[in-house]
Design a protein around this motif. Structure first.
Motif, PDB file in Angstrom:
ATOM      1  N   ASP A   1       0.828  -1.205   0.000  1.00  0.00           N
ATOM      2  CA  ASP A   1       0.000   0.000   0.000  1.00  0.00           C
ATOM      3  C   ASP A   1       0.857   1.248   0.000  1.00  0.00           C
ATOM      4  N   LEU A   2       1.939   1.231   0.784  1.00  0.00           N
ATOM      5  CA  LEU A   2       2.838   2.378   0.817  1.00  0.00           C
ATOM      6  C   LEU A   2       3.528   2.559  -0.528  1.00  0.00           C
ATOM      7  N   ASP A   3       3.921   1.445  -1.162  1.00  0.00           N
ATOM      8  CA  ASP A   3       4.552   1.513  -2.473  1.00  0.00           C
ATOM      9  C   ASP A   3       3.577   2.084  -3.508  1.00  0.00           C
ATOM     10  N   GLU A   4       2.321   1.617  -3.455  1.00  0.00           N
ATOM     11  CA  GLU A   4       1.315   2.124  -4.383  1.00  0.00           C
ATOM     12  C   GLU A   4       1.080   3.607  -4.172  1.00  0.00           C
ATOM     13  N   ARG A   5       1.026   4.030  -2.915  1.00  0.00           N
ATOM     14  CA  ARG A   5       0.793   5.450  -2.614  1.00  0.00           C
ATOM     15  C   ARG A   5       1.960   6.295  -3.120  1.00  0.00           C
ATOM     16  N   ALA A   6       3.182   5.803  -2.959  1.00  0.00           N
ATOM     17  CA  ALA A   6       4.347   6.543  -3.460  1.00  0.00           C
ATOM     18  C   ALA A   6       4.287   6.655  -4.983  1.00  0.00           C
ATOM     19  N   ALA A   7       3.861   5.593  -5.665  1.00  0.00           N
ATOM     20  CA  ALA A   7       3.729   5.631  -7.118  1.00  0.00           C
ATOM     21  C   ALA A   7       2.630   6.612  -7.531  1.00  0.00           C
ATOM     22  N   GLU A   8       1.527   6.637  -6.782  1.00  0.00           N
ATOM     23  CA  GLU A   8       0.451   7.586  -7.072  1.00  0.00           C
ATOM     24  C   GLU A   8       0.925   9.019  -6.864  1.00  0.00           C
ATOM     25  N   ASP A   9       1.726   9.248  -5.806  1.00  0.00           N
ATOM     26  CA  ASP A   9       2.272  10.585  -5.545  1.00  0.00           C
ATOM     27  C   ASP A   9       3.126  11.053  -6.718  1.00  0.00           C
ATOM     28  N   GLU A  10       3.847  10.129  -7.329  1.00  0.00           N
ATOM     29  CA  GLU A  10       4.714  10.463  -8.459  1.00  0.00           C
ATOM     30  C   GLU A  10       3.881  10.793  -9.697  1.00  0.00           C
ATOM     31  N   GLN A  11       2.737  10.130  -9.852  1.00  0.00           N
ATOM     32  CA  GLN A  11       1.908  10.330 -11.034  1.00  0.00           C
ATOM     33  C   GLN A  11       0.955  11.514 -10.909  1.00  0.00           C
ATOM     34  N   LEU A  12       0.718  11.977  -9.686  1.00  0.00           N
ATOM     35  CA  LEU A  12      -0.168  13.116  -9.451  1.00  0.00           C
ATOM     36  C   LEU A  12       0.606  14.392  -9.770  1.00  0.00           C
ATOM     37  N   ILE A  13       0.358  14.958 -10.973  1.00  0.00           N
ATOM     38  CA  ILE A  13       1.139  16.089 -11.474  1.00  0.00           C
ATOM     39  C   ILE A  13       0.200  17.226 -11.876  1.00  0.00           C
TER      40      ILE A  13
ATOM     41  N   GLY B   1       3.523  21.618 -13.640  1.00  0.00           N
ATOM     42  CA  GLY B   1       4.310  20.408 -13.827  1.00  0.00           C
ATOM     43  C   GLY B   1       4.876  19.799 -12.553  1.00  0.00           C
ATOM     44  N   ILE B   2       4.571  20.343 -11.380  1.00  0.00           N
ATOM     45  CA  ILE B   2       5.107  19.796 -10.142  1.00  0.00           C
ATOM     46  C   ILE B   2       4.311  18.553  -9.750  1.00  0.00           C
ATOM     47  N   SER B   3       4.999  17.535  -9.258  1.00  0.00           N
ATOM     48  CA  SER B   3       4.313  16.335  -8.790  1.00  0.00           C
ATOM     49  C   SER B   3       4.056  16.474  -7.297  1.00  0.00           C
ATOM     50  N   TYR B   4       3.135  15.662  -6.792  1.00  0.00           N
ATOM     51  CA  TYR B   4       2.844  15.715  -5.357  1.00  0.00           C
ATOM     52  C   TYR B   4       4.074  15.317  -4.556  1.00  0.00           C
ATOM     53  N   ARG B   5       4.855  14.370  -5.081  1.00  0.00           N
ATOM     54  CA  ARG B   5       6.081  13.953  -4.399  1.00  0.00           C
ATOM     55  C   ARG B   5       7.039  15.133  -4.270  1.00  0.00           C
TER      56      ARG B   5
ATOM     57  N   GLU C   1      -5.926  22.742  -5.944  1.00  0.00           N
ATOM     58  CA  GLU C   1      -7.053  21.980  -6.467  1.00  0.00           C
ATOM     59  C   GLU C   1      -6.605  20.597  -6.950  1.00  0.00           C
ATOM     60  N   ILE C   2      -5.472  20.537  -7.617  1.00  0.00           N
ATOM     61  CA  ILE C   2      -4.972  19.266  -8.150  1.00  0.00           C
ATOM     62  C   ILE C   2      -4.661  18.281  -7.022  1.00  0.00           C
ATOM     63  N   PHE C   3      -4.059  18.756  -5.942  1.00  0.00           N
ATOM     64  CA  PHE C   3      -3.638  17.898  -4.831  1.00  0.00           C
ATOM     65  C   PHE C   3      -4.662  17.875  -3.695  1.00  0.00           C
ATOM     66  N   ARG C   4      -5.868  18.373  -3.959  1.00  0.00           N
ATOM     67  CA  ARG C   4      -6.902  18.516  -2.938  1.00  0.00           C
ATOM     68  C   ARG C   4      -7.138  17.245  -2.126  1.00  0.00           C
ATOM     69  N   VAL C   5      -7.221  16.097  -2.801  1.00  0.00           N
ATOM     70  CA  VAL C   5      -7.514  14.835  -2.129  1.00  0.00           C
ATOM     71  C   VAL C   5      -6.452  14.521  -1.065  1.00  0.00           C
ATOM     72  N   ARG C   6      -5.204  14.829  -1.368  1.00  0.00           N
ATOM     73  CA  ARG C   6      -4.118  14.562  -0.422  1.00  0.00           C
ATOM     74  C   ARG C   6      -3.966  15.665   0.622  1.00  0.00           C
ATOM     75  N   LEU C   7      -4.347  16.882   0.261  1.00  0.00           N
ATOM     76  CA  LEU C   7      -4.155  18.021   1.170  1.00  0.00           C
ATOM     77  C   LEU C   7      -5.193  18.089   2.279  1.00  0.00           C
ATOM     78  N   LEU C   8      -6.428  17.703   1.991  1.00  0.00           N
ATOM     79  CA  LEU C   8      -7.484  17.836   2.994  1.00  0.00           C
ATOM     80  C   LEU C   8      -7.158  17.094   4.298  1.00  0.00           C
ATOM     81  N   PRO C   9      -6.726  15.816   4.252  1.00  0.00           N
ATOM     82  CA  PRO C   9      -6.376  15.159   5.523  1.00  0.00           C
ATOM     83  C   PRO C   9      -5.188  15.838   6.208  1.00  0.00           C
TER      84      PRO C   9
END
Length: 170
Positions: free
Chosen positions: A58-70, A75-79, A94-102
């Protein structure tokens, strides 16, 4: 700011584990630190907890998602945001909203600003952000040669600009 090794909350406890000459750094939020400290002593607490953390897909998947969230605007990624602690443009909120709210809820115990605003802050900052987004959409529509869409976006831009000019003159 480091994040919890288990979840995405900011870490408030930092533990360095030495085992067979290897150094492991663990970072915990309040809740996971207490979980770490209360683990049963079948193994050393460090061994049991480190083993539960390391092979976690799950942590690996989340890190991969962070890299793909651009952000398509800057052009900045969430990572990159997590590493630098700075956004590239206002659109990132707005782009990173899902990760920022928590994250915001954890830091401020709320996700809505309830305090004062600077006196010099523009009253129509929402419209300003909308204009930036519309201008980017207009450019993309012209590049795709979707001129009907571009014309409707142009009209919307002109309408918002007129509203802003009228509110400035009052």
């Amino acid at each position: 700011m480091k994040q919890c090794s288990v979840c995405s909350k900011p870490a408030v406890y930092h533990v360095t584990v030495l085992k067979n000459g290897d150094v492991k750094e663990l970072h915990f939020c309040e809740m996971h630190f207490h979980d770490y400290m209360e683990k049963p002593q079948t193994k050393s607490p460090e061994e049991a907890f480190v083993e539960s953390l390391l092979p976690d897909s799950d942590l690996d998947e989340r890190a991969a998602e962070d890299e793909q969230l651009i952000c398509p605007n800057c052009g900045i990624s969430y990572r990159e945001f997590r590493e630098k602690g700075r956004f590239g443009c206002p659109h990132d909120y707005e782009i990173f909203r899902v990760r920022l709210l928590p994250l915001l809820e954890n830091i401020h115990n709320d996700t809505v600003h309830r305090g004062k605003s600077p006196k010099r802050a523009p009253l129509d900052s929402g419209n300003q952000l909308r204009l930036i987004q519309l201008r980017r959409d207009l450019t993309q529509s012209v590049e795709r040669e979707d001129y009907e869409q571009a014309a409707s976006i142009r009209d919307e831009i002109q309408k918002i600009e007129t509203e802003l000019e009228n509110s400035d003159s009052e």
